[in-house]
Design a protein around this motif. Sequence first.
Motif, short mmCIF file in Angstrom:
data_model
loop_
_atom_site.label_atom_id
_atom_site.label_comp_id
_atom_site.label_asym_id
_atom_site.label_seq_id
_atom_site.Cartn_x
_atom_site.Cartn_y
_atom_site.Cartn_z
N THR A 134 -1.49 4.36 -14.02
CA THR A 134 -2.80 4.24 -14.63
C THR A 134 -3.66 5.43 -14.21
OG1 THR A 134 -3.74 3.01 -12.76
CG2 THR A 134 -2.62 1.72 -14.48
N ILE A 135 -4.79 5.57 -14.87
CA ILE A 135 -5.72 6.64 -14.49
C ILE A 135 -6.13 6.48 -13.03
CG2 ILE A 135 -8.08 7.46 -14.83
CD1 ILE A 135 -7.65 7.05 -17.83
N GLN A 136 -6.45 5.26 -12.61
CA GLN A 136 -6.89 5.06 -11.24
C GLN A 136 -5.77 5.27 -10.24
OE1 GLN A 136 -10.19 4.64 -10.33
NE2 GLN A 136 -9.26 5.15 -8.35
N SER A 137 -4.57 4.78 -10.55
CA SER A 137 -3.46 4.98 -9.60
C SER A 137 -3.11 6.46 -9.48
CB SER A 137 -2.24 4.17 -10.03
OG SER A 137 -1.68 4.65 -11.24
N MET A 138 -3.28 7.22 -10.55
CA MET A 138 -3.04 8.66 -10.49
C MET A 138 -4.05 9.33 -9.57
SD MET A 138 -2.35 11.18 -13.76
CE MET A 138 -1.13 10.03 -14.42
N ARG A 139 -5.30 8.91 -9.68
CA ARG A 139 -6.34 9.46 -8.80
C ARG A 139 -6.06 9.09 -7.35
NH1 ARG A 139 -11.24 7.47 -12.78
NH2 ARG A 139 -11.20 9.26 -14.23
N ASN A 140 -5.69 7.83 -7.13
CA ASN A 140 -5.43 7.38 -5.76
C ASN A 140 -4.23 8.13 -5.16
OD1 ASN A 140 -7.50 5.55 -6.08
ND2 ASN A 140 -6.17 3.81 -6.48
N MET A 141 -3.18 8.28 -5.96
CA MET A 141 -1.98 8.98 -5.50
C MET A 141 -2.31 10.42 -5.13
SD MET A 141 1.74 9.18 -7.39
CE MET A 141 2.01 7.41 -7.17
N HIS A 142 -3.11 11.06 -5.97
CA HIS A 142 -3.46 12.46 -5.71
C HIS A 142 -4.30 12.59 -4.44
CE1 HIS A 142 -4.32 16.63 -6.58
NE2 HIS A 142 -5.60 16.39 -6.43
N GLU A 143 -5.28 11.70 -4.30
CA GLU A 143 -6.13 11.75 -3.10
C GLU A 143 -5.30 11.56 -1.84
OE1 GLU A 143 -10.06 9.49 -1.20
OE2 GLU A 143 -9.39 9.02 -3.24
N TYR A 144 -4.37 10.61 -1.88
CA TYR A 144 -3.55 10.36 -0.71
C TYR A 144 -2.61 11.54 -0.44
CZ TYR A 144 -0.92 7.81 2.79
OH TYR A 144 -0.34 7.43 3.98
N TYR A 145 -2.08 12.11 -1.50
CA TYR A 145 -1.17 13.25 -1.33
C TYR A 145 -1.90 14.45 -0.73
CZ TYR A 145 2.40 16.73 -2.35
OH TYR A 145 3.33 17.72 -2.24
N GLN A 146 -3.15 14.65 -1.15
CA GLN A 146 -3.92 15.78 -0.63
C GLN A 146 -4.23 15.63 0.86
OE1 GLN A 146 -4.82 18.69 -2.49
NE2 GLN A 146 -3.23 17.69 -3.69
N THR A 147 -4.43 14.41 1.31
CA THR A 147 -4.79 14.20 2.71
C THR A 147 -3.58 14.02 3.62
OG1 THR A 147 -5.04 11.82 2.30
CG2 THR A 147 -7.01 13.19 2.09
N SER A 148 -2.47 13.50 3.09
CA SER A 148 -1.34 13.15 3.95
C SER A 148 -0.09 14.00 3.69
CB SER A 148 -0.96 11.68 3.75
OG SER A 148 -0.44 11.47 2.44
N GLY A 149 0.01 14.61 2.50
CA GLY A 149 1.19 15.37 2.17
C GLY A 149 2.34 14.54 1.62
N VAL A 150 2.11 13.23 1.44
CA VAL A 150 3.11 12.35 0.84
C VAL A 150 2.44 11.52 -0.25
CG1 VAL A 150 4.57 12.24 2.91
CG2 VAL A 150 2.74 10.56 2.60
#
Length: 274
Positions: A227-243
């Motif tokens: 979803t649009i929101q899950s894509m945003r959440n995934m990106h935010e987490y990837y940017q901060t954690s690298g996974v």
Amino acid sequence: MNCSATKNSPDNLERRDTIRKTWLTDRNHDAMMRHFFVVGTQDILPEQRNTLQSEKEKFDDLLLLPKLQDSYSILTKKVLYAFKGIYERYNFDFLLKCNDDSYILVHTILKELDRWQNKGTRRELYWGFFNGRALVKRNGPWKETDWILCDYYLPYALGGGYVLSYNLVKFIASNADILKLQNSEDISVGLWLAPLVNIERKHDVRFDTEYRSRGCSNQYIITHKQTIQSMRNMHEYYQTSGVLCSKEVRNRMSYQYNWTAPPSQCCNRQSGIP
């Protein structure tokens, strides 16, 4: 590499903007990649046309198809026209076709393609998550009334995301007028490329590209059905954690494709595979 999102529509501005602000920002590679959102514009309303034109002028990343009415029911024709348009207008080595609900680690795709080229192989690349045991659908929205080749579809990479080398796109684009269009675009691509022998069909479990996601794995490089929101959440987490995943989850098992077995026996799901 060109990246083309084909499962799109004139009114999907929010989803396109989400992609622009999430996984497309993961790019220290502007000279290596160009992306397009493919939109059919036949019979659209004047206000839709004006909005798309403004968006095109602002981002320069829309591939508009004036002879195509954008509809999910003719997605195969849209993919074919997109391949033809990109082949005729742009230079590239590889084309990544994806849907606009897929999250992609672009830098990983590019690194893998660089390794593949450095191997010096003279074969063409068809890279994705393959299926070979899918029975031909005779009912429902994806039914095939004129598939007479066999009782199974030919092996194909799932449509949430796959990569084709230049000569495969060239073959499809150059023969567009005589290719058979099935209801499913990914099944059609598998059919069109089936007779070509000089291909490496690379099955990769890191492509979570089936009709529903297998879950969340930090090994995935394409994750479909977001979803649009899950894509945003995934990106935010990837940017901060690298996974990708705050918690890895498996909703269904995966498989390694067995190319030595008949297609009907190719794809046995088992535990332990992402």
